[in-house]
Design a protein around this motif. Structure first.
Motif, PDB file in Angstrom:
ATOM      1  N   PRO A   3      43.402  58.879  34.923  1.00 37.93           N
ATOM      2  CA  PRO A   3      42.429  58.071  34.195  1.00 37.93           C
ATOM      3  C   PRO A   3      43.020  56.785  33.638  1.00 37.93           C
ATOM      4  N   THR A   4      44.257  56.869  33.167  1.00 38.56           N
ATOM      5  CA  THR A   4      44.904  55.685  32.586  1.00 38.56           C
ATOM      6  C   THR A   4      45.106  54.617  33.648  1.00 38.56           C
ATOM      7  N   LYS A   5      45.578  55.080  34.824  1.00 40.25           N
ATOM      8  CA  LYS A   5      45.791  54.137  35.933  1.00 40.25           C
ATOM      9  C   LYS A   5      44.457  53.552  36.393  1.00 40.25           C
ATOM     10  N   ASN A   6      43.410  54.401  36.376  1.00 40.84           N
ATOM     11  CA  ASN A   6      42.096  53.937  36.804  1.00 40.84           C
ATOM     12  C   ASN A   6      41.581  52.822  35.901  1.00 40.84           C
ATOM     13  N   ILE A   7      41.740  52.992  34.582  1.00 37.05           N
ATOM     14  CA  ILE A   7      41.318  51.975  33.622  1.00 37.05           C
ATOM     15  C   ILE A   7      42.105  50.695  33.817  1.00 37.05           C
ATOM     16  N   ALA A   8      43.409  50.851  34.078  1.00 39.98           N
ATOM     17  CA  ALA A   8      44.265  49.676  34.284  1.00 39.98           C
ATOM     18  C   ALA A   8      43.850  48.909  35.529  1.00 39.98           C
ATOM     19  N   LEU A   9      43.483  49.635  36.598  1.00 41.29           N
ATOM     20  CA  LEU A   9      43.052  48.994  37.840  1.00 41.29           C
ATOM     21  C   LEU A   9      41.756  48.219  37.636  1.00 41.29           C
ATOM     22  N   LEU A  10      40.810  48.835  36.907  1.00 41.35           N
ATOM     23  CA  LEU A  10      39.542  48.159  36.629  1.00 41.35           C
ATOM     24  C   LEU A  10      39.750  46.892  35.816  1.00 41.35           C
ATOM     25  N   ALA A  11      40.657  46.967  34.875  1.00 40.99           N
ATOM     26  CA  ALA A  11      40.955  45.792  34.041  1.00 40.99           C
ATOM     27  C   ALA A  11      41.553  44.680  34.874  1.00 40.99           C
ATOM     28  N   THR A  12      42.418  45.052  35.811  1.00 37.29           N
ATOM     29  CA  THR A  12      43.047  44.053  36.686  1.00 37.29           C
ATOM     30  C   THR A  12      42.012  43.366  37.559  1.00 37.29           C
ATOM     31  N   LEU A  13      41.088  44.164  38.133  1.00 41.47           N
ATOM     32  CA  LEU A  13      40.042  43.600  38.993  1.00 41.47           C
ATOM     33  C   LEU A  13      39.115  42.687  38.209  1.00 41.47           C
ATOM     34  N   LEU A  14      38.808  43.075  36.953  1.00 44.10           N
ATOM     35  CA  LEU A  14      37.938  42.259  36.123  1.00 44.10           C
ATOM     36  C   LEU A  14      38.588  40.923  35.818  1.00 44.10           C
ATOM     37  N   CYS A  15      39.863  40.956  35.475  1.00 42.90           N
ATOM     38  CA  CYS A  15      40.584  39.716  35.178  1.00 42.90           C
ATOM     39  C   CYS A  15      40.639  38.813  36.400  1.00 42.90           C
ATOM     40  N   ALA A  16      40.847  39.437  37.574  1.00 43.82           N
ATOM     41  CA  ALA A  16      40.927  38.658  38.811  1.00 43.82           C
ATOM     42  C   ALA A  16      39.604  37.978  39.110  1.00 43.82           C
ATOM     43  N   SER A  17      38.491  38.711  38.895  1.00 42.06           N
ATOM     44  CA  SER A  17      37.179  38.133  39.179  1.00 42.06           C
ATOM     45  C   SER A  17      36.863  37.001  38.213  1.00 42.06           C
ATOM     46  N   LEU A  18      37.300  37.142  36.964  1.00 42.08           N
ATOM     47  CA  LEU A  18      37.056  36.093  35.973  1.00 42.08           C
ATOM     48  C   LEU A  18      37.859  34.837  36.270  1.00 42.08           C
ATOM     49  N   SER A  19      38.978  35.003  36.953  1.00 40.29           N
ATOM     50  CA  SER A  19      39.836  33.853  37.249  1.00 40.29           C
ATOM     51  C   SER A  19      39.387  33.078  38.471  1.00 40.29           C
ATOM     52  N   LEU A  20      38.431  33.672  39.274  1.00 44.30           N
ATOM     53  CA  LEU A  20      37.955  32.984  40.461  1.00 44.30           C
ATOM     54  C   LEU A  20      37.058  31.822  40.069  1.00 44.30           C
ATOM     55  N   PRO A  21      37.189  30.675  40.772  1.00 45.22           N
ATOM     56  CA  PRO A  21      36.330  29.542  40.439  1.00 45.22           C
ATOM     57  C   PRO A  21      34.875  29.824  40.793  1.00 45.22           C
ATOM     58  N   ALA A  22      33.962  29.312  39.981  1.00 46.42           N
ATOM     59  CA  ALA A  22      32.537  29.497  40.269  1.00 46.42           C
ATOM     60  C   ALA A  22      32.164  28.713  41.516  1.00 46.42           C
ATOM     61  N   LEU A  23      31.215  29.256  42.281  1.00 47.14           N
ATOM     62  CA  LEU A  23      30.774  28.588  43.492  1.00 47.14           C
ATOM     63  C   LEU A  23      30.125  27.257  43.129  1.00 47.14           C
ATOM     64  N   ALA A  24      30.582  26.182  43.739  1.00 49.10           N
ATOM     65  CA  ALA A  24      30.058  24.850  43.422  1.00 49.10           C
ATOM     66  C   ALA A  24      28.603  24.752  43.821  1.00 49.10           C
ATOM     67  N   ASN A  25      27.831  24.053  43.030  1.00 47.66           N
ATOM     68  CA  ASN A  25      26.439  23.789  43.332  1.00 47.66           C
ATOM     69  C   ASN A  25      26.360  22.358  43.858  1.00 47.66           C
ATOM     70  N   THR A  26      26.234  22.218  45.173  1.00 46.14           N
ATOM     71  CA  THR A  26      26.287  20.896  45.788  1.00 46.14           C
ATOM     72  C   THR A  26      25.168  19.997  45.300  1.00 46.14           C
ATOM     73  N   LEU A  27      23.965  20.543  45.122  1.00 45.99           N
ATOM     74  CA  LEU A  27      22.841  19.731  44.665  1.00 45.99           C
ATOM     75  C   LEU A  27      23.110  19.165  43.275  1.00 45.99           C
ATOM     76  N   GLU A  28      23.653  19.989  42.370  1.00 44.68           N
ATOM     77  CA  GLU A  28      23.988  19.506  41.031  1.00 44.68           C
ATOM     78  C   GLU A  28      25.050  18.416  41.101  1.00 44.68           C
ATOM     79  N   ASP A  29      26.052  18.625  41.970  1.00 40.95           N
ATOM     80  CA  ASP A  29      27.118  17.634  42.110  1.00 40.95           C
ATOM     81  C   ASP A  29      26.561  16.295  42.599  1.00 40.95           C
ATOM     82  N   ILE A  30      25.651  16.352  43.558  1.00 36.57           N
ATOM     83  CA  ILE A  30      25.035  15.129  44.095  1.00 36.57           C
ATOM     84  C   ILE A  30      24.270  14.402  42.997  1.00 36.57           C
TER      85      ILE A  30
END
Length: 264
Positions: A3-30
């Motif tokens: 269980p401890t390792k499982n919680i640690a893995l979930l935390a790692t995945l959450l941090c990784a997803s938060l660090s990914l850049p948001a998908l650019a919105n081309t229309l907003e950029d234009i």
């Protein structure tokens, strides 16, 4: 799993997803930039070309100009070639592609397309005096094509079965020269290019004999840009209905947008 390792893995995945850049919105950029960057090949007349003063002209050029005007944006052309149209889009150098871009399954795997704003009729053409009504009339004959085009690929598949051969040239300009000089028995190309051949040698009076297919010409955009795609489709629909896109096409191509496109 511990269980401890499982919680640690979930935390790692959450941090990784938060660090990914948001998908650019081309229309907003234009809209924020106030400028629309359009990749257009300026070496494929009459769709894209440079006039005597090096000003961009052509049907794709005027289509892009109309789009930018309707959206209240400045327009910046990203000059491109056939092979670099999609890379310019994927790398973010251009926001969209308006450059005789036909819709194919292979391209649709890497970019998205709008509905068709124009069409490209692919034909077998020959001098008016040449009798060609079906494939039997081409047995033992050479059909001239531009190397690497959709016509080349399409006809290569059936050459042996239908009994014709292919005479390949490296670019459209050389194909036109061969036709105008009488070196080509028949050509497989766009109806637009056939009109150019006819103008350069009216005596031969090149004309379409058979239609191979009608390609959808659409605006290319990056994958996963639903807002931009919807807005572009609405604009195309409006300007198909009011006749503005057809007027641009007919001005440069000498014929209306193929009816197959207009009826969709």
């Amino acid at each position: 799993m511990n269980p401890t390792k499982n919680i640690a893995l979930l935390a790692t995945l959450l941090c990784a997803s938060l660090s990914l850049p948001a998908l650019a919105n081309t229309l907003e950029d234009i809209q924020k930039r106030g400028e629309l960057r359009v990749a257009t090949d300026m070496a494929i007349p009459p769709s894209g070309m440079l006039d005597a003063s090096m000003k961009p002209v052509g049907s794709d050029v005027e289509t892009a100009e109309l789009l930018a005007k309707d959206w209240g944006l400045k327009l910046k052309f990203i000059e491109t070639t056939g092979p670099t149209r999609i890379p310019n889009l994927q790398t973010g150098k251009a926001d969209i592609v308006i450059s005789t871009l036909s819709v194919t399954p292979q391209r649709a795997e890497v970019i998205d397309f709008t509905r068709a704003y124009a069409g490209l009729r692919s034909v077998i053409a020959a001098p008016a005096a040449t009798k060609i009504s079906d494939w039997n009339d081409l047995k033992g004959r050479a059909i001239t094509v531009t190397r690497g085009t959709t016509q080349d690929s399409m006809l290569s598949k059936d050459a042996m079965k239908k009994g014709y051969t292919l005479q390949r040239y490296d670019d459209d300009a050389t194909l036109v020269t061969a036709a105008v000089s009488g070196q080509a028995y028949a050509v497989a190309t766009s109806a637009t290019l056939v009109n150019q051949i006819k103008k350069q040698n009216p005596k031969l009076n090149f004309e379409p004999k058979m239609t191979l297919t009608v390609f959808d010409l659409a605006i290319g955009l990056q994958k996963n840009q639903p807002e931009l795609k919807e807005k572009l489709n609405e604009w195309i629909e409006t300007n198909i209905k009011n006749g503005k896109l057809n007027a641009i096409y007919e001005k440069y191509h000498g014929e209306p947008i193929p009816q197959e496109i207009l009826n969709r």
